[in-house]
Motif scaffolding. Structure first.
Motif, PDB file in Angstrom:
ATOM      1  N   SER A 133     -18.120  -4.212  28.913  1.00  0.00           N
ATOM      2  CA  SER A 133     -17.125  -5.239  28.590  1.00  0.00           C
ATOM      3  C   SER A 133     -17.770  -6.365  27.797  1.00  0.00           C
ATOM      4  N   ALA A 134     -18.458  -6.010  26.752  1.00  0.00           N
ATOM      5  CA  ALA A 134     -19.154  -7.008  25.949  1.00  0.00           C
ATOM      6  C   ALA A 134     -18.177  -7.956  25.265  1.00  0.00           C
ATOM      7  N   GLY A 135     -18.515  -9.244  25.267  1.00  0.00           N
ATOM      8  CA  GLY A 135     -17.702 -10.230  24.579  1.00  0.00           C
ATOM      9  C   GLY A 135     -18.380 -10.773  23.340  1.00  0.00           C
ATOM     10  N   THR A 136     -19.608 -10.327  23.081  1.00  0.00           N
ATOM     11  CA  THR A 136     -20.348 -10.803  21.917  1.00  0.00           C
ATOM     12  C   THR A 136     -20.157  -9.865  20.724  1.00  0.00           C
ATOM     13  N   VAL A 137     -20.453 -10.371  19.547  1.00  0.00           N
ATOM     14  CA  VAL A 137     -20.345  -9.558  18.333  1.00  0.00           C
ATOM     15  C   VAL A 137     -21.256  -8.341  18.436  1.00  0.00           C
ATOM     16  N   LYS A 138     -22.511  -8.569  18.813  1.00  0.00           N
ATOM     17  CA  LYS A 138     -23.474  -7.469  18.867  1.00  0.00           C
ATOM     18  C   LYS A 138     -23.116  -6.460  19.960  1.00  0.00           C
ATOM     19  N   GLY A 139     -22.644  -6.943  21.083  1.00  0.00           N
ATOM     20  CA  GLY A 139     -22.261  -6.036  22.154  1.00  0.00           C
ATOM     21  C   GLY A 139     -21.106  -5.140  21.767  1.00  0.00           C
ATOM     22  N   GLN A 140     -20.110  -5.706  21.103  1.00  0.00           N
ATOM     23  CA  GLN A 140     -18.957  -4.914  20.670  1.00  0.00           C
ATOM     24  C   GLN A 140     -19.352  -3.895  19.610  1.00  0.00           C
ATOM     25  N   ILE A 141     -20.279  -4.275  18.748  1.00  0.00           N
ATOM     26  CA  ILE A 141     -20.749  -3.337  17.736  1.00  0.00           C
ATOM     27  C   ILE A 141     -21.523  -2.194  18.381  1.00  0.00           C
ATOM     28  N   ARG A 142     -22.339  -2.498  19.385  1.00  0.00           N
ATOM     29  CA  ARG A 142     -23.075  -1.440  20.069  1.00  0.00           C
ATOM     30  C   ARG A 142     -22.121  -0.475  20.772  1.00  0.00           C
ATOM     31  N   ILE A 143     -21.050  -0.990  21.361  1.00  0.00           N
ATOM     32  CA  ILE A 143     -20.057  -0.121  21.992  1.00  0.00           C
ATOM     33  C   ILE A 143     -19.427   0.790  20.937  1.00  0.00           C
ATOM     34  N   ALA A 144     -19.035   0.206  19.801  1.00  0.00           N
ATOM     35  CA  ALA A 144     -18.418   0.993  18.731  1.00  0.00           C
ATOM     36  C   ALA A 144     -19.391   2.037  18.195  1.00  0.00           C
ATOM     37  N   MET A 145     -20.655   1.684  18.109  1.00  0.00           N
ATOM     38  CA  MET A 145     -21.668   2.605  17.610  1.00  0.00           C
ATOM     39  C   MET A 145     -21.790   3.825  18.522  1.00  0.00           C
ATOM     40  N   GLU A 146     -21.850   3.589  19.834  1.00  0.00           N
ATOM     41  CA  GLU A 146     -21.983   4.708  20.769  1.00  0.00           C
ATOM     42  C   GLU A 146     -20.712   5.553  20.801  1.00  0.00           C
ATOM     43  N   GLN A 147     -19.552   4.916  20.650  1.00  0.00           N
ATOM     44  CA  GLN A 147     -18.305   5.680  20.584  1.00  0.00           C
ATOM     45  C   GLN A 147     -18.288   6.561  19.343  1.00  0.00           C
ATOM     46  N   ARG A 148     -18.811   6.043  18.255  1.00  0.00           N
ATOM     47  CA  ARG A 148     -18.865   6.827  17.021  1.00  0.00           C
ATOM     48  C   ARG A 148     -19.763   8.053  17.206  1.00  0.00           C
ATOM     49  N   LEU A 149     -20.869   7.868  17.896  1.00  0.00           N
ATOM     50  CA  LEU A 149     -21.751   8.993  18.199  1.00  0.00           C
ATOM     51  C   LEU A 149     -21.036  10.032  19.054  1.00  0.00           C
ATOM     52  N   GLN A 150     -20.358   9.547  20.088  1.00  0.00           N
ATOM     53  CA  GLN A 150     -19.694  10.444  21.027  1.00  0.00           C
ATOM     54  C   GLN A 150     -18.646  11.312  20.344  1.00  0.00           C
ATOM     55  N   HIS A 151     -17.958  10.766  19.358  1.00  0.00           N
ATOM     56  CA  HIS A 151     -16.862  11.487  18.713  1.00  0.00           C
ATOM     57  C   HIS A 151     -17.285  12.150  17.399  1.00  0.00           C
ATOM     58  N   SER A 152     -18.566  12.106  17.088  1.00  0.00           N
ATOM     59  CA  SER A 152     -19.031  12.641  15.802  1.00  0.00           C
ATOM     60  C   SER A 152     -19.116  14.156  15.769  1.00  0.00           C
ATOM     61  N   GLY A 153     -19.239  14.781  16.948  1.00  0.00           N
ATOM     62  CA  GLY A 153     -19.456  16.215  16.992  1.00  0.00           C
ATOM     63  C   GLY A 153     -20.907  16.600  16.794  1.00  0.00           C
ATOM     64  N   VAL A 154     -21.764  15.634  16.519  1.00  0.00           N
ATOM     65  CA  VAL A 154     -23.197  15.870  16.357  1.00  0.00           C
ATOM     66  C   VAL A 154     -23.885  15.686  17.710  1.00  0.00           C
ATOM     67  N   PRO A 155     -24.713  16.629  18.161  1.00  0.00           N
ATOM     68  CA  PRO A 155     -25.437  16.429  19.422  1.00  0.00           C
ATOM     69  C   PRO A 155     -26.204  15.107  19.380  1.00  0.00           C
ATOM     70  N   SER A 156     -25.914  14.230  20.336  1.00  0.00           N
ATOM     71  CA  SER A 156     -26.470  12.874  20.293  1.00  0.00           C
ATOM     72  C   SER A 156     -26.951  12.439  21.674  1.00  0.00           C
ATOM     73  N   ILE A 157     -28.050  11.686  21.679  1.00  0.00           N
ATOM     74  CA  ILE A 157     -28.628  11.163  22.923  1.00  0.00           C
ATOM     75  C   ILE A 157     -28.945   9.691  22.720  1.00  0.00           C
ATOM     76  N   VAL A 158     -28.400   8.842  23.571  1.00  0.00           N
ATOM     77  CA  VAL A 158     -28.732   7.418  23.577  1.00  0.00           C
ATOM     78  C   VAL A 158     -29.655   7.161  24.759  1.00  0.00           C
ATOM     79  N   ILE A 159     -30.801   6.543  24.508  1.00  0.00           N
ATOM     80  CA  ILE A 159     -31.698   6.143  25.589  1.00  0.00           C
ATOM     81  C   ILE A 159     -31.702   4.618  25.620  1.00  0.00           C
TER      82      ILE A 159
END
Length: 345
Positions: A133-159
């Motif tokens: 539940s990020a309220g900052t610019v960077k936090g919201q961008i990081r959420i969007a980035m991980e969502q983009r990975l999840q829906h890309s169809g490319v095998p992806s791992i976030v550590i």
């Protein structure tokens, strides 16, 4: 299933940067063929000499994919300047480029995550399924980035990991905490008693290698948490004090002095300096206790790579040229699994 590393090639995007170079070194030391992407004209490190440098713009996906044929893993280590404007204009295009390259190679994409996703209301223990539940610019961008990975169809791992230290300069550790340590002064941005997540970069890099070698056991999209170190400001001071004393930093016989980062000054400066405004927005991280639970990671790879804090701090200061020791990138003794912090339950 364990994939033999002798047959593997990794492409590191942004291998010239701090995180990218640490990961490239870790993969090279583990026996992988390492392709290091860097922008044309960049000055290249001399070690490890086994890195094969690709001086190709990261947005030139076709040329980069052609040059990196055979890579089975891509590590996304590209990072913009810390300002909100840079993040808003560059982070998602960078991850899109990484996805395109990885798709063309038929590889797995690995990405370092951080705790920005969870926001100021985050609980003290962060798990992979903790609500974001990020309220900052960077936090919201990081959420969007991980969502983009999840829906890309490319095998992806976030550590996901905490603040970096070690392997060079460019983070809070060197730009603030130990900036004036030779004067006998330790500067801390937060409440000294608040425990926060930190990642010694060589340990995190070794974790990337270990996960890459076991990637076949993971689903198409996975998030793993790297526990690293849970450190308070007072603990940092306690670890740094004997080093400062041994180096005779500060006034003779005087103890290492702890000073607070002047946030009111930064608040005023933030009206004019974009990077200060970005720092101010993330101030809550220094006053909100948080740690990362690594149960999923250790279930996959076994004990997390973990260098004891005193040893890691010594090495980090060597890398900064503050104390004598082996040069940056030198092979140090492997971390001892028994030195891991107690699991978070």
């Amino acid at each position: 299933m364990h994939i033999p590393n002798t047959a593997n090639t990794v492409l590191v995007l942004g291998a010239r940067g701090r995180f990218g170079l640490a990961v490239a070194r870790a993969f090279a030391q583990a026996g992988w063929r390492v392709l290091g992407q860097t922008r044309p004209g960049a000055v290249l490190p001399t070690e490890p000499s086994s890195i094969e440098w690709l001086a190709i713009d990261p947005y030139d996906s076709h040329a980069l994919a052609q040059a990196a044929q055979g890579a089975s893993v891509v590590v996304h280590a590209l990072n913009p300047a810390y300002t909100n404007k840079a993040w808003q204009t560059q982070v998602l295009p960078m991850i899109d480029a990484a996805i395109t390259i990885t798709r063309a190679l038929g590889a797995t994409l690995m990405v370092p995550g951080n705790v920005y996703n969870f926001g100021a209301s985050m609980p003290a223990v962060l798990r992979e399924n903790t609500p974001q539940s990020a309220g900052t610019v960077k936090g919201q961008i990081r959420i969007a980035m991980e969502q983009r990975l999840q829906h890309s169809g490319v095998p992806s791992i976030v550590i996901r990991a905490g603040d970096f230290f070690g392997s060079g300069s460019g983070t809070w550790f060197d730009t603030v905490l130990v900036k004036n340590i030779r004067k006998g002064l330790f500067t801390y941005p937060g409440a000294p008693e608040v425990s926060r997540a930190w990642a010694y970069l060589p340990d995190l890099a070794r974790a990337f290698v270990a996960v890459a070698q076991r990637r076949a056991a993971l689903p198409a999209f996975e998030v793993l948490h790297f526990a690293g170190h849970r450190i308070t400001g007072q603990r940092w001071s306690d670890v740094l004090a004997p080093i400062a004393q041994a180096q005779a930093w500060g006034k003779p016989g005087a103890a290492l002095k702890m000073a607070q980062l002047p946030w009111p000054v930064i608040r005023i400066g933030a009206l004019l300096v974009a990077s200060w405004a970005a720092l101010l927005e993330m101030r809550y991280l220094w006053f909100t206790p948080h740690a990362l639970a690594n149960d999923k990671l250790t279930a996959l790879i076994g004990p997390e790579p973990h260098t004891p804090l005193a040893q890691a701090t010594q090495a980090a200061l060597v890398d900064l040229g503050l104390i004598p020791g082996p040069p940056v990138g030198a092979v140090r003794p492997a971390a001892q699994p028994t030195a891991q912090p107690k699991p978070i339950h």
